[in-house]
Design a protein around this motif. Structure first.
Motif, PDB file in Angstrom:
ATOM      1  N   THR A 184       0.763  -0.894  -0.063  1.00 17.24           N
ATOM      2  CA  THR A 184       0.474   0.182  -0.353  1.00 17.24           C
ATOM      3  C   THR A 184       0.631   1.055   0.102  1.00 17.24           C
ATOM      4  O   THR A 184       1.966   1.618   0.733  1.00 17.24           O
ATOM      5  N   LEU A 185       0.759   2.250  -0.861  1.00 18.10           N
ATOM      6  CA  LEU A 185       1.718   3.289  -0.880  1.00 18.10           C
ATOM      7  C   LEU A 185       0.178   4.331  -0.513  1.00 18.10           C
ATOM      8  O   LEU A 185      -0.324   4.850  -1.551  1.00 18.10           O
ATOM      9  N   ASN A 186       0.677   5.596   0.343  1.00 15.99           N
ATOM     10  CA  ASN A 186      -0.009   6.467   0.571  1.00 15.99           C
ATOM     11  C   ASN A 186       0.842   7.963   0.252  1.00 15.99           C
ATOM     12  O   ASN A 186       2.100   8.007   0.087  1.00 15.99           O
ATOM     13  N   THR A 187       0.362   8.415  -1.340  1.00 16.80           N
ATOM     14  CA  THR A 187       1.664   9.126  -1.478  1.00 16.80           C
ATOM     15  C   THR A 187       1.391  10.634  -1.884  1.00 16.80           C
ATOM     16  O   THR A 187       0.333  11.008  -1.776  1.00 16.80           O
ATOM     17  N   ASP A 188       1.618  12.508  -1.793  1.00 15.87           N
ATOM     18  CA  ASP A 188       1.574  12.891  -2.221  1.00 15.87           C
ATOM     19  C   ASP A 188       2.826  13.788  -2.821  1.00 15.87           C
ATOM     20  O   ASP A 188       4.317  13.843  -3.089  1.00 15.87           O
ATOM     21  N   ILE A 189       1.824  13.106  -4.017  1.00 13.63           N
ATOM     22  CA  ILE A 189       3.081  14.096  -5.138  1.00 13.63           C
ATOM     23  C   ILE A 189       2.655  15.671  -5.822  1.00 13.63           C
ATOM     24  O   ILE A 189       3.154  15.992  -6.954  1.00 13.63           O
ATOM     25  N   GLY A 190       1.489  16.445  -4.866  1.00 14.49           N
ATOM     26  CA  GLY A 190       0.975  16.952  -5.251  1.00 14.49           C
ATOM     27  C   GLY A 190      -0.459  17.405  -6.321  1.00 14.49           C
ATOM     28  O   GLY A 190      -0.826  16.173  -6.999  1.00 14.49           O
ATOM     29  N   VAL A 191       0.022  18.165  -7.061  1.00  9.31           N
ATOM     30  CA  VAL A 191      -1.089  18.432  -8.260  1.00  9.31           C
ATOM     31  C   VAL A 191      -0.876  16.931  -9.159  1.00  9.31           C
ATOM     32  O   VAL A 191       0.179  17.394  -9.955  1.00  9.31           O
ATOM     33  N   ILE A 192      -1.697  16.501  -9.373  1.00 11.66           N
ATOM     34  CA  ILE A 192      -1.566  15.398 -10.688  1.00 11.66           C
ATOM     35  C   ILE A 192      -2.138  15.578 -12.232  1.00 11.66           C
ATOM     36  O   ILE A 192      -2.948  16.552 -12.299  1.00 11.66           O
ATOM     37  N   ASN A 193      -1.163  15.908 -12.986  1.00 11.06           N
ATOM     38  CA  ASN A 193      -1.609  15.981 -14.396  1.00 11.06           C
ATOM     39  C   ASN A 193      -2.222  15.290 -14.837  1.00 11.06           C
ATOM     40  O   ASN A 193      -3.437  15.318 -15.530  1.00 11.06           O
ATOM     41  N   ASN A 194      -1.710  14.144 -15.413  1.00 14.09           N
ATOM     42  CA  ASN A 194      -2.430  12.617 -15.905  1.00 14.09           C
ATOM     43  C   ASN A 194      -2.364  11.769 -14.710  1.00 14.09           C
ATOM     44  O   ASN A 194      -1.835  10.729 -14.691  1.00 14.09           O
ATOM     45  N   LYS A 195      -3.491  11.219 -14.533  1.00 10.27           N
ATOM     46  CA  LYS A 195      -3.618   9.683 -13.472  1.00 10.27           C
ATOM     47  C   LYS A 195      -3.157   8.429 -14.020  1.00 10.27           C
ATOM     48  O   LYS A 195      -2.421   7.431 -13.385  1.00 10.27           O
ATOM     49  N   LEU A 196      -3.242   8.283 -15.478  1.00 10.64           N
ATOM     50  CA  LEU A 196      -2.697   7.363 -15.813  1.00 10.64           C
ATOM     51  C   LEU A 196      -0.661   6.934 -15.798  1.00 10.64           C
ATOM     52  O   LEU A 196      -0.262   6.088 -15.378  1.00 10.64           O
ATOM     53  N   VAL A 197      -0.481   7.834 -16.038  1.00 11.28           N
ATOM     54  CA  VAL A 197       0.204   8.202 -16.773  1.00 11.28           C
ATOM     55  C   VAL A 197       1.582   8.332 -14.693  1.00 11.28           C
ATOM     56  O   VAL A 197       2.468   7.628 -14.550  1.00 11.28           O
ATOM     57  N   VAL A 198       1.055   9.074 -13.589  1.00 16.92           N
ATOM     58  CA  VAL A 198       0.943   9.299 -12.614  1.00 16.92           C
ATOM     59  C   VAL A 198       0.993   8.091 -12.039  1.00 16.92           C
ATOM     60  O   VAL A 198       1.708   7.074 -10.837  1.00 16.92           O
ATOM     61  N   ASP A 199      -0.107   6.932 -12.009  1.00 15.26           N
ATOM     62  CA  ASP A 199      -0.635   5.654 -11.514  1.00 15.26           C
ATOM     63  C   ASP A 199       0.406   4.502 -12.130  1.00 15.26           C
ATOM     64  O   ASP A 199       1.395   3.549 -11.386  1.00 15.26           O
ATOM     65  N   GLY A 200       0.839   4.704 -13.022  1.00 14.39           N
ATOM     66  CA  GLY A 200       2.104   3.931 -14.168  1.00 14.39           C
ATOM     67  C   GLY A 200       3.423   4.071 -13.103  1.00 14.39           C
ATOM     68  O   GLY A 200       3.798   2.649 -13.303  1.00 14.39           O
ATOM     69  N   GLN A 201       3.326   5.273 -12.867  1.00 16.67           N
ATOM     70  CA  GLN A 201       4.998   5.280 -12.176  1.00 16.67           C
ATOM     71  C   GLN A 201       4.860   5.016 -10.847  1.00 16.67           C
ATOM     72  O   GLN A 201       5.984   4.006 -10.346  1.00 16.67           O
ATOM     73  N   ASN A 202       3.660   4.928 -10.040  1.00 13.58           N
ATOM     74  CA  ASN A 202       3.582   4.351  -8.489  1.00 13.58           C
ATOM     75  C   ASN A 202       3.666   2.647  -8.746  1.00 13.58           C
ATOM     76  O   ASN A 202       4.770   2.537  -7.905  1.00 13.58           O
ATOM     77  N   TYR A 203       3.282   2.392  -9.530  1.00 14.63           N
ATOM     78  CA  TYR A 203       2.670   0.692  -9.642  1.00 14.63           C
ATOM     79  C   TYR A 203       4.397  -0.142 -10.604  1.00 14.63           C
ATOM     80  O   TYR A 203       4.906  -0.702  -9.866  1.00 14.63           O
ATOM     81  N   GLY A 204       4.870   0.791 -11.405  1.00 11.35           N
ATOM     82  CA  GLY A 204       6.365   0.131 -11.624  1.00 11.35           C
ATOM     83  C   GLY A 204       7.522   1.010 -10.974  1.00 11.35           C
ATOM     84  O   GLY A 204       8.130  -0.531 -10.429  1.00 11.35           O
ATOM     85  N   GLY A 205       7.252   1.883  -9.980  1.00 12.75           N
ATOM     86  CA  GLY A 205       7.893   1.980  -8.929  1.00 12.75           C
ATOM     87  C   GLY A 205       7.850   1.001  -8.100  1.00 12.75           C
ATOM     88  O   GLY A 205       8.559   0.758  -7.161  1.00 12.75           O
ATOM     89  N   LEU A 206       7.389   0.294  -7.435  1.00 15.90           N
ATOM     90  CA  LEU A 206       6.247  -0.168  -5.499  1.00 15.90           C
ATOM     91  C   LEU A 206       7.429  -1.508  -6.475  1.00 15.90           C
ATOM     92  O   LEU A 206       8.660  -1.703  -5.922  1.00 15.90           O
ATOM     93  N   ALA A 207       7.094  -2.019  -7.963  1.00 17.54           N
ATOM     94  CA  ALA A 207       7.968  -3.542  -8.376  1.00 17.54           C
ATOM     95  C   ALA A 207       8.861  -3.430  -8.143  1.00 17.54           C
ATOM     96  O   ALA A 207       9.827  -4.230  -7.748  1.00 17.54           O
ATOM     97  N   GLN A 208       9.557  -2.177  -9.328  1.00 17.57           N
ATOM     98  CA  GLN A 208      11.013  -2.218  -9.248  1.00 17.57           C
ATOM     99  C   GLN A 208      11.660  -1.889  -7.285  1.00 17.57           C
ATOM    100  O   GLN A 208      12.796  -3.133  -6.780  1.00 17.57           O
ATOM    101  N   GLY A 209      11.287  -1.719  -6.456  1.00 17.92           N
ATOM    102  CA  GLY A 209      11.205  -1.434  -5.385  1.00 17.92           C
ATOM    103  C   GLY A 209      11.235  -3.055  -4.445  1.00 17.92           C
ATOM    104  O   GLY A 209      12.069  -3.262  -3.124  1.00 17.92           O
ATOM    105  N   ILE A 210      10.477  -3.051  -4.645  1.00 18.58           N
ATOM    106  CA  ILE A 210       9.851  -4.279  -4.116  1.00 18.58           C
ATOM    107  C   ILE A 210      11.693  -5.379  -4.029  1.00 18.58           C
ATOM    108  O   ILE A 210      11.872  -6.317  -3.534  1.00 18.58           O
ATOM    109  N   GLY A 211      11.579  -5.466  -5.688  1.00 16.43           N
ATOM    110  CA  GLY A 211      13.229  -6.397  -6.074  1.00 16.43           C
ATOM    111  C   GLY A 211      13.738  -5.904  -5.505  1.00 16.43           C
ATOM    112  O   GLY A 211      15.215  -6.169  -4.993  1.00 16.43           O
TER     113      GLY A 211
END
Ligand code: FES
Ligand code: FES
Length: 876
Positions: A788-815
């Protein structure tokens, strides 16, 4: 050679092929069906998937001798087109399942076979299918991909329509802060997005293909190089050594911080006197074909005298270690921090003191697209196309070394199959530039996966000794640290990275007094590069783990210990004493607390003698620019049809720069009422675009986004009439108004002083990670059940793009967490995992991201589209 007739995408093809060649080479090289990509080239990643007789095959390991006469082959081009996409492709677009898009054709083809066999799969079925068929994606964290497959299945079943998968623009005609699909998505999903190797394949016939002669040792003196035999090999045009280079044959170290103990030019383009790491380039062969170039490269004889190889910072720091770069100490940069009062008396009297040593190991980016590029000369200028995400920075690094004037060097970014930061470094650009200037011919160079992994830079390991002092209530009083960074063979960016240690060890917590020292060290390992959240994971792994140790020692809940100590108004701020621009962390913890309590209950219920379940918390914090002074420029031009063109060098490597530019410009130009398709972009060409500096440090949306906003606002102002309406293009021309406006956005930060104090960035991202983990008590196998990630990255330009970075970053972080981190006293990473990483498995669960209400912290800087935190090698 033999004649073979096969049916490709419904068309009969009469071919003459080598039975030993691979199906992918026939598809790409002979039929120019470049939608099928080559990642690993060894049957491991699925990028080259095609259908043969309705079955999924990896075309990189399928020999033509195994392709039956008359076989029916379907490639990505046969599944759908941008004008007539298959529901799978539409769904990929809608869900943001293509980030860099390099894996996408292989996934789409694989999904077609899955849904042909099982039209109603569960999410687990989808994951199992991709795991079984070895489809690898390094960007997305897989969740958007599974979402896309589930929705595509519904359309094929008739439970949804294709139109349900189309983005609908809201009634206010605003795409800002919505899930508008990125402009490149449809091309990526249909295999029509040409990456660098595709461009190389489509170069003119006179193009020379390059192969590198690389060292197989890590440290050596070069006694001699004999190219005579290689020069006689078939197809060879030229064997290039350091003697042929027209320039200084050194890469300029452009970004240097005060205190750096080396020289501006350390790294050779073609090694002349020494080899500093495995893979260093000692010669370049230019030949008619890649095969000929590689065969000739094998014939270059290099006489080397091997030297001691220092493969870690402690080895290179030993008193008897020789200087790796003669004249430059192996410890080439040091940094201290002094915040508040002397810490010794505080530690002497503190109610609680905890300390330990931590190690975060070298981390490969493992981008799926191998490094590649092309170069050519035109009108006296040298043009290099590559995966560079630092185009203007690389011009300054390379021009003198290659032997061209800065003004005569043009860098262009190819469509890029992810980099995660490694392409802030120059990799193949210098070889392409030298080869084009020496031969006078167009050239191309495409790494194989071995070169891609062994000779591209990596995240640098940190060795951190750390201690914390707290009062009897758990309020932090002081911190002390000492850290060493193994920065590998070349020191570029090493001083910047060393600064990150003093900036981010202990980040997130109000610690009144800090003393510490860090150093960056040259070794003979792979050279260090930017990687997601450059320096922060290594730094925060140490302080976060020590916070858990403090909580354990005090008998206090780790979440509540964090709550007590995070930044609040009136505190002493960051380690650099700068105040955070928002005080968001207490709210993020409040949001997480109910979920944390539930997770603790689950862990207790699910634990038994054979498995132990636990819940881990970590705070994450990272900045959104380059430290200190930072600026970015962009331009906005009015077109004759009333649309506009945005110009910038906001390089895209899958993080969504195309969407970032479009969303920002659409929002800034909203008064004009332009539809998104009338906002065009010319990007990532140093001849045509203003300098937006590099796409790294999560800076793109803050820095270049604001530059785009300012340029758009300037054009709007120029277009505005006295009555508030806007001039048309024709009116602008008639009245002699400026049609193109260039703007620069400048950060207010100035950097840290000699004590590590000062405002070094304007904006930060804040996050709180919660991992629910199960450990097998017999085997030690660890499974991450949920993140579970709670994050404040400010106002979001595009939800798909930001979601993608969060999911990808989480997966890489687990590794990263499972394979690269060690706490010395407890050895939290088992040696078994190091030797046998396949023993680890993990799954990120669906709906794992919790979003902060989007307007809670509306600030002047628009964020989003930037990188999320935490990377690492990933496997399904
Ligand atoms: S499986 Fe063929 S390129 Fe990776
Ligand atoms: S989108 Fe899958 S590797 Fe980039």
């Amino acid at each position: 050679m033999e004649r073979k007739i096969i049916n490709v995408n419904g068309v009969s093809r009469d071919l003459v092929t080598d039975p030993e060649s691979t199906l992918v080479s026939v598809l790409r090289d002979q039929l120019h069906l470049t939608g099928t990509k080559v990642g690993c080239g060894e049957g491991q990643c699925g990028a080259c998937n095609v259908l043969m007789e309705g079955k999924l095959v990896r075309s990189c390991v399928t020999k033509m001798s195994k392709v039956p006469e008359g076989a029916h082959i379907t490639t990505i081009e046969g599944i759908g087109t941008p004008g007539n996409p298959h529901p799978i492709q539409l769904s990929w677009v809608l869900h943001g399942a293509a980030q860099c898009g390099f894996c996408t054709p292989g996934f789409v083809v694989s999904t077609k076979v899955l849904l042909d066999q099982n039209l109603d799969p569960t999410r687990e079925d989808v994951r199992d299918w991709f795991q079984k068929n070895r489809n690898v994606c390094r960007c997305t964290g897989y969740k958007p991909i599974v979402d896309a497959v589930m929705d595509a299945a519904k359309v094929i079943q008739g439970k949804k329509t294709a139109s349900d998968l189309e983005y609908k623009i809201p009634p206010d005609r605003k795409i800002w802060n919505t899930a508008y699909p990125r402009p490149s998505a449809i091309y990526k999903a249909t295999g029509t997005w040409d990456f660098g190797a595709d461009v190389a394949l489509k170069m003119p016939p006179e193009t020379l293909r390059l192969a590198l002669v690389q060292a197989k040792v890590s440290h050596a003196k070069i006694n001699s190089i004999d190219t005579s035999e290689a020069e006689k090999m078939p197809g060879v045009f030229k064997v290039i050594t350091h003697k042929d280079v027209k320039g200084k044959n050194r890469i300029n170290r452009v970004l240097t911080f005060p205190g750096y103990k080396g020289q501006a030019e350390v790294r050779p383009i073609i090694c002349d006197e020494k080899v500093f790491q495995y893979g260093d380039v000692m010669a370049i062969v230019a030949a008619d074909t890649e095969e000929q170039a590689k065969a000739a490269a094998e014939k270059v004889k290099v006489n080397l005298e091997e030297l001691p190889a220092y493969m870690s910072a402690p080895e290179a720091m030993a008193p008897d270690a020789m200087e790796i770069h003669p004249g430059i100490p192996n410890v080439f940069y040091e940094r201290i921090i002094k915040k508040g009062s002397d810490v010794k008396p505080i530690f002497d009297k503190a109610a609680y003191v905890v300390e330990d040593e931590f190690y975060v190991g070298r981390q490969p980016h493992l981008h799926l697209e191998p490094d590649c590029g092309v170069a050519y000369l035109k009108n006296g200028k040298l043009y290099i196309h590559s995966k560079s995400i630092a185009l203007n920075f690389h011009r300054a690094m390379l021009a003198e070394g290659i032997g061209v004037k800065m003004d005569d060097l043009v860098l262009i970014q190819s469509n890029t199959g992810s980099t995660f930061g490694y392409k802030v470094s120059t990799t193949c650009e210098q070889y392409l530039g030298v080869a084009a200037t020496v031969t006078g011919r167009p050239v191309s160079l495409v790494y194989d996966m071995h070169q891609n992994i062994s000779y591209t830079p990596k995240r640098s390991p940190f060795f951190v000794k750390l201690r914390l002092a707290a009062d009897k209530n758990g309020k932090l009083l002081a911190m002390e640290h000492d850290y060493s960074i193994d920065h590998g063979s070349y020191d570029e960016l090493g001083d910047l990275l060393c600064q990150r240690g003093v900036q981010f060890i202990g980040a997130g917590y109000d610690i009144p007094s800090i003393r510490g020292k860090g150093r960056a060290v040259s070794t003979n390992h792979s050279w260090g590069a930017a990687f997601r959240a450059f320096g922060a994971p290594q730094s925060e792994f140490a302080s976060e783990t020590l916070m858990d140790m403090l909580a354990e020692k005090m008998g206090m809940d780790p979440l509540e210990l964090r709550y007590k100590n995070v930044y609040r108004p009136g505190g002493t701020g960051l380690p650099s004493s700068q105040q955070p621009e928002v005080f968001t962390l207490p709210d993020l913890i409040d949001m997480l607390r109910p979920k944390y309590q539930e997770a603790l209950k689950r862990a207790k219920q699910n634990s038994n003698a054979n498995k132990k379940c636990g819940v881990g918390i970590s705070l994450a914090m990272y900045g959104a620019q380059v430290d200190g002074p930072d600026a970015s420029s962009a331009a906005c031009e009015l077109n004759p049809d009333g649309g506009v063109t945005i110009y910038d060098t906001r390089e895209d490597y899958g993080q969504g720069a195309d969407m970032g530019a479009l969303g920002t410009a659409h929002e800034a130009l909203h008064p004009l009422g332009l539809p998104p398709e009338k906002i065009r972009r010319v990007g990532n060409d140093t001849e045509k675009c203003p300098d937006s500096s590099f796409a790294a440090g999560s800076r793109s949306q803050i820095m270049t986004g604001n530059a785009i906003r300012l340029a758009c606002q300037a054009l709007l102002k120029e277009m505005t009439k006295a009555d508030g309406s806007f001039r048309t293009y024709d009116e602008m021309v008639k009245e002699g108004k400026e049609l193109k406006k260039i703007a620069t956005y400048t950060a207010s930060s100035q950097g840290i002083d000699e004590n590590g104090q000062g405002k070094f960035m304007d904006n930060f991202m804040y996050g709180l990670n919660m991992a629910e983990v199960t450990g097998d008590t017999k085997t030690g196998k660890t499974t991450v059940d949920k993140m579970t990630l709670n994050t404040d990255i400010g106002v979001i330009n595009n939800k798909l793009v930001v979601d993608g970075q969060n999911y990808g970053g989480l997966a890489q972080g687990i590794g990263l967490a499972l394979t690269r981190t060690t706490r010395t006293s407890r050895n939290t990473r088992s040696s078994q995992a190091l030797e046998s990483p396949t023993s680890r498995t993990f799954r990120t669960t669906s709906n794992c991201t919790t979003w902060k209400p989007r307007d809670a912290w509306v600030r002047s800087g628009h964020r989003g589209s930037g990188n999320c935190l935490w990377p690492a090698p990933m496997r399904l």
